[in-house]
Write an enzyme that holds these catalytic residues in place. Sequence first.
Site, PDB file in Angstrom:
ATOM      1  CB  CYS A   1      -0.905   0.003   1.228  1.00  0.00           C
ATOM      2  SG  CYS A   1      -2.097  -1.339   1.197  1.00  0.00           S
TER       3      CYS A   1
HETATM    4  N1  LIG Z   1      -2.713  -6.232   1.703  1.00  0.00           N
HETATM    5  C1  LIG Z   1      -3.139  -5.175   2.336  1.00  0.00           C
HETATM    6  O1  LIG Z   1      -2.773  -4.967   3.474  1.00  0.00           O
HETATM    7  C2  LIG Z   1      -4.144  -4.201   1.704  1.00  0.00           C
HETATM    8  C3  LIG Z   1      -4.786  -3.286   2.524  1.00  0.00           C
HETATM    9  C4  LIG Z   1      -5.702  -2.411   1.987  1.00  0.00           C
HETATM   10  C5  LIG Z   1      -5.933  -2.424   0.601  1.00  0.00           C
HETATM   11  N2  LIG Z   1      -5.282  -3.302  -0.197  1.00  0.00           N
HETATM   12  C6  LIG Z   1      -5.598  -3.275  -1.625  1.00  0.00           C
HETATM   13  O2  LIG Z   1      -6.430  -4.376  -1.942  1.00  0.00           O
HETATM   14  C7  LIG Z   1      -6.128  -4.872  -3.253  1.00  0.00           C
HETATM   15  C8  LIG Z   1      -5.758  -6.344  -3.179  1.00  0.00           C
HETATM   16  O3  LIG Z   1      -4.590  -6.480  -2.375  1.00  0.00           O
HETATM   17  P1  LIG Z   1      -4.153  -7.861  -1.729  1.00  0.00           P
HETATM   18  O4  LIG Z   1      -3.111  -7.521  -0.736  1.00  0.00           O
HETATM   19  O5  LIG Z   1      -5.335  -8.662  -1.290  1.00  0.00           O
HETATM   20  O6  LIG Z   1      -3.486  -8.573  -3.005  1.00  0.00           O
HETATM   21  P2  LIG Z   1      -3.081 -10.114  -3.147  1.00  0.00           P
HETATM   22  O7  LIG Z   1      -2.033 -10.149  -4.211  1.00  0.00           O
HETATM   23  O8  LIG Z   1      -2.807 -10.716  -1.816  1.00  0.00           O
HETATM   24  O9  LIG Z   1      -4.407 -10.789  -3.713  1.00  0.00           O
HETATM   25  C9  LIG Z   1      -4.944 -10.503  -4.955  1.00  0.00           C
HETATM   26  C10 LIG Z   1      -5.571 -11.774  -5.508  1.00  0.00           C
HETATM   27  O10 LIG Z   1      -6.190 -11.446  -6.748  1.00  0.00           O
HETATM   28  C11 LIG Z   1      -5.994 -12.538  -7.632  1.00  0.00           C
HETATM   29  N3  LIG Z   1      -6.218 -12.043  -8.982  1.00  0.00           N
HETATM   30  C12 LIG Z   1      -5.387 -11.324  -9.786  1.00  0.00           C
HETATM   31  N4  LIG Z   1      -6.012 -11.053 -10.944  1.00  0.00           N
HETATM   32  C13 LIG Z   1      -7.247 -11.590 -10.872  1.00  0.00           C
HETATM   33  C14 LIG Z   1      -8.361 -11.630 -11.744  1.00  0.00           C
HETATM   34  N5  LIG Z   1      -8.331 -11.036 -12.925  1.00  0.00           N
HETATM   35  N6  LIG Z   1      -9.463 -12.282 -11.341  1.00  0.00           N
HETATM   36  C15 LIG Z   1      -9.511 -12.881 -10.130  1.00  0.00           C
HETATM   37  N7  LIG Z   1      -8.490 -12.876  -9.256  1.00  0.00           N
HETATM   38  C16 LIG Z   1      -7.376 -12.229  -9.618  1.00  0.00           C
HETATM   39  C17 LIG Z   1      -4.587 -13.011  -7.329  1.00  0.00           C
HETATM   40  O11 LIG Z   1      -4.387 -14.335  -7.771  1.00  0.00           O
HETATM   41  C18 LIG Z   1      -4.572 -12.884  -5.800  1.00  0.00           C
HETATM   42  O12 LIG Z   1      -5.011 -14.070  -5.172  1.00  0.00           O
HETATM   43  C19 LIG Z   1      -5.008  -3.975  -3.781  1.00  0.00           C
HETATM   44  O13 LIG Z   1      -5.569  -2.924  -4.525  1.00  0.00           O
HETATM   45  C20 LIG Z   1      -4.382  -3.421  -2.519  1.00  0.00           C
HETATM   46  O14 LIG Z   1      -3.781  -2.172  -2.740  1.00  0.00           O
HETATM   47  C21 LIG Z   1      -4.409  -4.205   0.331  1.00  0.00           C
END
Ligand SMILES: NC(=O)c1ccc[n+]([C@@H]2O[C@H](COP(=O)([O-])OP(=O)(O)OC[C@H]3O[C@@H](n4cnc5c(N)ncnc54)[C@H](O)[C@@H]3O)[C@@H](O)[C@H]2O)c1
Length: 431
Positions: free
Chosen positions: A270
């Site tokens: 983030c």
């Molecule tokens: N990790 C954190 O602490 C956090 C906190 C707040 C916001 N976010 C935001 O949330 C979003 C997701 O982050 P995350 O940490 O969960 O990412 P992550 O990489 O852990 O998970 C994302 C998932 O999406 C899947 N994916 C990718 N393309 C896809 C598609 N086309 N269809 C279906 N699945 C698909 C991936 O295989 C993966 O399992 C990002 O925008 C991030 O900035 C993350």
Amino acid sequence: MSLEQRLSDGSAVYGVVGLGYVGLPLAVEMAKAGFKVIGMDISDGKTAQINAGRSYIPDVPTEALAELVGKGLIVATTDFASAAKCDAIVICVPTPLDEMKEPDTSYMESAARQITPYLQAGCLVTLESTTYPGTTEEIVQPILEASGRKVGTDLFLAFSPERVDPGNAKFQTKNTPKVVGGVTPDCTRVATAFYQTFLDSIVPVSSTRAAEMTKLLENIFRCVNIALMNELLQVSERMGINIWEVVDAAKTKPFGFMPFYPGPGLGGHCIPIDPFYLSWKARQFDMHTEFIELAGKTNEAMPYYVVKRLMEALNTHRKPLAGSRVLILGVAYKANIDDMRESPAIKIAELLLEAEADVVYHDPFVPVFMVGGRSVEHVELNEDTVGEADVVIVVTDHSNVDYNTVVRAARLILDTRNALKDFDGDKVVRL
Ligand SMILES: NC(=O)c1ccc[n+]([C@@H]2O[C@H](COP(=O)([O-])OP(=O)(O)OC[C@H]3O[C@@H](n4cnc5c(N)ncnc54)[C@H](O)[C@@H]3O)[C@@H](O)[C@H]2O)c1
């Protein structure tokens, strides 16, 4: 029956697209509230693990997931046709930067395209991926409406930022207030009703843009304040002042001050990334977000500063960095988690390897540490491994590390997190 009726009688089926750090905890909260959840991901490894009841996210205990999967409340699939069974679908896919540091919206676009052909009339879609103001209406809405349906009447669409703080013992998905902004007032009302079915408190705002900007404000606030601390750290060091002591003293002020800490650089999915989503969008409005650029520059310079301080510390022992054994203690991007994304330890290790140091690491959460395609050797933490190192550098302050052994056996320590604040003596050098 309308979607709102199905939400209130518990018969609605929920979908989660993207089952990572955000999506899996969300799916678990929905299922704990009694809703049937279909998780969709492009990774068959992840869907198989979920269906076997095994969690790969530290904040989701395997027992809790296994129980919900066992009850048939959570199923995972790579087949996006399952979107047809869902009344409400949440998209939480990655939003990285490309090599030019510009937003890579391709994951959001493909997720929206994958589900659109299957959406039921009256279905709610919410986007949770962190992104610039305008994304929901400029990118997701046209994809959904290409099906011939209109958002606000045939479909509902909203943005709701995810605020999960991995490893936080007090605030998790359920009890962190949820900001929601819809494309139309009806979209906001339906999205609010949806989140109320499984989360404690909802904060509706007037638009998707306000909701998108809220998340960016939160992350930019952290990024800029951490950069400020990193600058004050360097000034204080030159002046012979212990900045950590100063922050501890300042935070006794009961109003108007919030502590931020310096460190080896930013990490995680983030804070190093999201601010640049806003900088990019601001340029379309002839604006330059100078605080963000300056904070980015200051924070990105920290691994270089850390290595400079390490060289100076070794110098006092009449040792060059080349050939010195450096034990990196903690490589995850923050304490008590296993997430390596954007971890400053990667850049620090890269700089140390370039300088021909003999680098090893210890991290109780991270079994493999790859730097530039090369695997760094993991060592156990004991008097021998610590004593063999010319210098130990604490990059991440995990709480399950035996710092007594480190201080007892080490010849020299550079502490970038003030993990050793209770230890005095010449061999502990604070950043
Ligand atoms: N990790 C954190 O602490 C956090 C906190 C707040 C916001 N976010 C935001 O949330 C979003 C997701 O982050 P995350 O940490 O969960 O990412 P992550 O990489 O852990 O998970 C994302 C998932 O999406 C899947 N994916 C990718 N393309 C896809 C598609 N086309 N269809 C279906 N699945 C698909 C991936 O295989 C993966 O399992 C990002 O925008 C991030 O900035 C993350």
